[in-house]
Design a protein around this motif. Structure first.
Motif, PDB file in Angstrom:
ATOM      1  N   THR A 187      -8.509  15.940  -4.629  1.00 26.63           N
ATOM      2  CA  THR A 187      -9.240  14.687  -4.841  1.00 26.63           C
ATOM      3  C   THR A 187      -8.735  13.609  -3.892  1.00 26.63           C
ATOM      4  O   THR A 187      -9.526  12.831  -3.344  1.00 26.63           O
ATOM      5  CB  THR A 187      -9.082  14.218  -6.305  1.00 26.63           C
ATOM      6  N   GLN A 188      -7.424  13.546  -3.696  1.00 26.25           N
ATOM      7  CA  GLN A 188      -6.863  12.581  -2.746  1.00 26.25           C
ATOM      8  C   GLN A 188      -7.419  12.819  -1.343  1.00 26.25           C
ATOM      9  O   GLN A 188      -7.697  11.872  -0.602  1.00 26.25           O
ATOM     10  CB  GLN A 188      -5.341  12.677  -2.726  1.00 26.25           C
ATOM     11  N   SER A 189      -7.591  14.084  -0.982  1.00 26.64           N
ATOM     12  CA  SER A 189      -8.136  14.417   0.330  1.00 26.64           C
ATOM     13  C   SER A 189      -9.557  13.881   0.499  1.00 26.64           C
ATOM     14  O   SER A 189      -9.902  13.303   1.529  1.00 26.64           O
ATOM     15  CB  SER A 189      -8.115  15.937   0.518  1.00 26.64           C
ATOM     16  N   PHE A 190     -10.382  14.043  -0.537  1.00 21.72           N
ATOM     17  CA  PHE A 190     -11.761  13.549  -0.460  1.00 21.72           C
ATOM     18  C   PHE A 190     -11.800  12.019  -0.463  1.00 21.72           C
ATOM     19  O   PHE A 190     -12.575  11.411   0.282  1.00 21.72           O
ATOM     20  CB  PHE A 190     -12.583  14.098  -1.637  1.00 21.72           C
ATOM     21  N   VAL A 191     -10.958  11.395  -1.280  1.00 22.82           N
ATOM     22  CA  VAL A 191     -10.901   9.925  -1.327  1.00 22.82           C
ATOM     23  C   VAL A 191     -10.438   9.365   0.009  1.00 22.82           C
ATOM     24  O   VAL A 191     -10.946   8.344   0.493  1.00 22.82           O
ATOM     25  CB  VAL A 191      -9.953   9.458  -2.461  1.00 22.82           C
ATOM     26  N   GLY A 192      -9.483  10.053   0.654  1.00 24.64           N
ATOM     27  CA  GLY A 192      -8.941   9.593   1.932  1.00 24.64           C
ATOM     28  C   GLY A 192      -9.950   9.547   3.051  1.00 24.64           C
ATOM     29  O   GLY A 192      -9.789   8.783   4.015  1.00 24.64           O
ATOM     30  N   HIS A 193     -11.009  10.352   2.934  1.00 26.09           N
ATOM     31  CA  HIS A 193     -12.056  10.353   3.961  1.00 26.09           C
ATOM     32  C   HIS A 193     -13.191   9.386   3.634  1.00 26.09           C
ATOM     33  O   HIS A 193     -14.178   9.319   4.351  1.00 26.09           O
ATOM     34  CB  HIS A 193     -12.608  11.773   4.156  1.00 26.09           C
ATOM     35  N   ILE A 194     -13.038   8.645   2.531  1.00 27.67           N
ATOM     36  CA  ILE A 194     -14.043   7.632   2.182  1.00 27.67           C
ATOM     37  C   ILE A 194     -13.667   6.287   2.779  1.00 27.67           C
ATOM     38  O   ILE A 194     -14.456   5.673   3.503  1.00 27.67           O
ATOM     39  CB  ILE A 194     -14.206   7.538   0.640  1.00 27.67           C
ATOM     40  N   SER A 195     -12.446   5.806   2.484  1.00 26.51           N
ATOM     41  CA  SER A 195     -11.987   4.548   3.084  1.00 26.51           C
ATOM     42  C   SER A 195     -10.481   4.406   2.918  1.00 26.51           C
ATOM     43  O   SER A 195      -9.888   5.002   2.005  1.00 26.51           O
ATOM     44  CB  SER A 195     -12.702   3.345   2.457  1.00 26.51           C
ATOM     45  N   GLY A 196      -9.867   3.583   3.769  1.00 26.32           N
ATOM     46  CA  GLY A 196      -8.424   3.354   3.733  1.00 26.32           C
ATOM     47  C   GLY A 196      -7.951   2.670   2.460  1.00 26.32           C
ATOM     48  O   GLY A 196      -7.012   3.134   1.814  1.00 26.32           O
ATOM     49  N   PRO A 197      -8.569   1.525   2.079  1.00 25.85           N
ATOM     50  CA  PRO A 197      -8.142   0.850   0.846  1.00 25.85           C
ATOM     51  C   PRO A 197      -8.274   1.730  -0.399  1.00 25.85           C
ATOM     52  O   PRO A 197      -7.454   1.660  -1.304  1.00 25.85           O
ATOM     53  CB  PRO A 197      -9.089  -0.353   0.757  1.00 25.85           C
ATOM     54  N   ASP A 198      -9.338   2.576  -0.429  1.00 30.36           N
ATOM     55  CA  ASP A 198      -9.518   3.477  -1.569  1.00 30.36           C
ATOM     56  C   ASP A 198      -8.401   4.517  -1.630  1.00 30.36           C
ATOM     57  O   ASP A 198      -7.921   4.860  -2.713  1.00 30.36           O
ATOM     58  CB  ASP A 198     -10.874   4.178  -1.493  1.00 30.36           C
ATOM     59  N   LEU A 199      -7.987   5.014  -0.468  1.00 31.68           N
ATOM     60  CA  LEU A 199      -6.887   5.980  -0.421  1.00 31.68           C
ATOM     61  C   LEU A 199      -5.597   5.340  -0.923  1.00 31.68           C
ATOM     62  O   LEU A 199      -4.856   5.938  -1.709  1.00 31.68           O
ATOM     63  CB  LEU A 199      -6.694   6.510   1.003  1.00 31.68           C
ATOM     64  N   ALA A 200      -5.336   4.113  -0.474  1.00 35.95           N
ATOM     65  CA  ALA A 200      -4.132   3.396  -0.929  1.00 35.95           C
ATOM     66  C   ALA A 200      -4.211   3.099  -2.421  1.00 35.95           C
ATOM     67  O   ALA A 200      -3.210   3.211  -3.146  1.00 35.95           O
ATOM     68  CB  ALA A 200      -3.968   2.100  -0.136  1.00 35.95           C
ATOM     69  N   GLY A 201      -5.407   2.701  -2.892  1.00 37.91           N
ATOM     70  CA  GLY A 201      -5.597   2.425  -4.317  1.00 37.91           C
ATOM     71  C   GLY A 201      -5.401   3.676  -5.161  1.00 37.91           C
ATOM     72  O   GLY A 201      -4.748   3.637  -6.210  1.00 37.91           O
ATOM     73  N   TYR A 202      -5.957   4.788  -4.706  1.00 37.69           N
ATOM     74  CA  TYR A 202      -5.787   6.067  -5.403  1.00 37.69           C
ATOM     75  C   TYR A 202      -4.308   6.440  -5.457  1.00 37.69           C
ATOM     76  O   TYR A 202      -3.811   6.921  -6.486  1.00 37.69           O
ATOM     77  CB  TYR A 202      -6.578   7.156  -4.683  1.00 37.69           C
TER      78      TYR A 202
END
Length: 392
Positions: free
Chosen positions: A52-67
């Motif tokens: 899930t982190q991998s998929f979130v990381g390809h959506i946006s930077g702030p979302d990856l940091a938030g996750y």
């Protein structure tokens, strides 16, 4: 040359060497019989969070940091408490199984559900007020907002811990942990295509990634319910009982003391991610630290599987009064774990600069993860040693 002549020429050393190989082989088979289901279930279950982190990381930077903030701080905090509380279930179920009081195991399981549900519901505000908490901890506003939004999606996910962790302990106590391994493998096999469909095909973004995580995690729980309620635990599950509501307070005290202890052990990694939020480029630092820590933790699941095997094998041999066999078992366990650790150590060194590409499209984050590859590799190597020694 005849075999008898060979034995006389080579002497007792050859006989001892051949005997040692047989002993190692036999001990290895016993170890893997216990360790493999635990390794597969832990690697697969934790793998859904990493995917899930991998998929979130390809959506946006702030979302990856938030996750990263939510998963490393809030989820780890709650998971630590519930994991520790579930260990109390393992103790009580193990004692009942050893004493032949099989009907009590089902009652202890139901009692743990009640206690864990109450505890988790009290802790839910940690996710509801995620944005405010992260701001209070000094995180940047955009990262705190992203984390607060994602934390709401984690609420249905964390409720699966109430059942999955306790059922795992319940089944392990009666040596029925293979079903957990099978369900966990199917869980991650379901999770990967489901995440792809929800995120890329349906273009649901963050909600899609989190919905896939919740769906696959609850699939595991439903599979365990089918196994228990379907009659595969006839001696230990006699149906729902009012006795589960009795003597809850002592169970709550035992569970909470275990939960706080495990939570404190898990939080040292969370502190690293929290401190990363105070760095100059917080978004990159949090994302990079989280990716590295999750890779490290994913490999650590293998060591935890071997730790469980060590506990079983050593206790079995000591129960027979065979201290030498217990010592030999630890040596074989340690050797096997170190070989696996060296393999992943080399893998992390060889592909350290490319691993980050699986988790993010941000070049800065990928470069930072690559810079930490040597430290991560040594951490992975040490992971294969200290859990077994600490559990010996």
């Amino acid at each position: 040359m005849d075999n008898g002549v060979q034995e006389r020429l080579l002497g007792p050393e050859a006989e001892e060497e051949g005997n040692l190989k047989e002993r190692v082989w036999e001990e290895s088979k016993k170890i893997w019989r216990v360790a493999l289901p635990g390794v597969l279930s832990r690697v697969s279950s934790f793998g859904t969070i990493v995917v899930t982190q991998s998929f979130v990381g390809h959506i946006s930077g702030p979302d990856l940091a938030g996750y990263a903030l939510v998963q490393t701080i809030s989820v780890r905090f709650v998971n630590g408490i519930l994991l520790g509380m579930s260990s109390a279930t393992e103790t009580l179920c193990g004692q009942s199984f050893g004493a032949g009081q099989y009907h009590m195991m089902g009652i202890y399981l139901q009692r743990s559900w009640i206690v864990d549900l109450i505890t988790l519901t009290i802790l839910v505000p940690v996710f509801i007020f995620g944005t405010q908490i992260y701001k209070l901890l000094g995180e940047q506003e955009d990262i705190a907002k992203a984390g607060g939004y994602i934390s709401l999606w984690f609420i249905p996910f964390v409720y699966n811990f109430v059942f999955s962790l306790t059922i795992q302990m319940y089944l392990q106590a009666q040596l029925k942990n293979r079903i957990i391994a099978y369900l966990s493998i199917f869980q991650i096999l379901l999770h990967v295509p489901l995440s792809y469909v929800f995120v890329y095909v349906l273009n649901w973004g963050i909600p899609g990634a989190m919905l896939a995580l919740c769906t696959s995690s609850w699939f595991l729980v439903l599979g365990e319910f089918v196994y228990i309620f379907g009659g595969w635990c006839p001696d230990t599950w006699k149906g729902f009982s009012k006795a589960a509501f009795l003597d809850i307070l002592p169970v709550e005290k035992l569970s909470l003391s275990s939960g706080v202890m495990v939570c404190l052990e898990l939080w040292y990694n969370a502190i690293l991610v929290l401190l990363a939020g105070y760095m100059q480029n917080a978004e990159v630092a949090i994302s990079a630290f989280s990716i590295g820590l999750n890779i490290n933790a994913w490999e650590f699941m293998i060591s935890l599987g071997f730790l469980g095997a060590a506990c079983v094998r050593v206790s079995n041999e000591l129960g027979k009064g065979n201290a030498k066999a217990a010592k030999f078992s630890i040596k074989v366990l340690l050797g096997t774990s170190v070989i696996i650790g060296v393999f992943f150590f080399i893998l992390c060194l060889a592909f350290g600069s490319k691993i980050a590409c699986l988790f993010t499209s941000d070049e800065q984050v990928a470069e930072t993860v690559s810079d930490l590859s040597v430290l991560r590799s040594f951490s992975v190597l040490l992971n294969s040693i200290y859990p077994l020694l600490s559990g010996k």
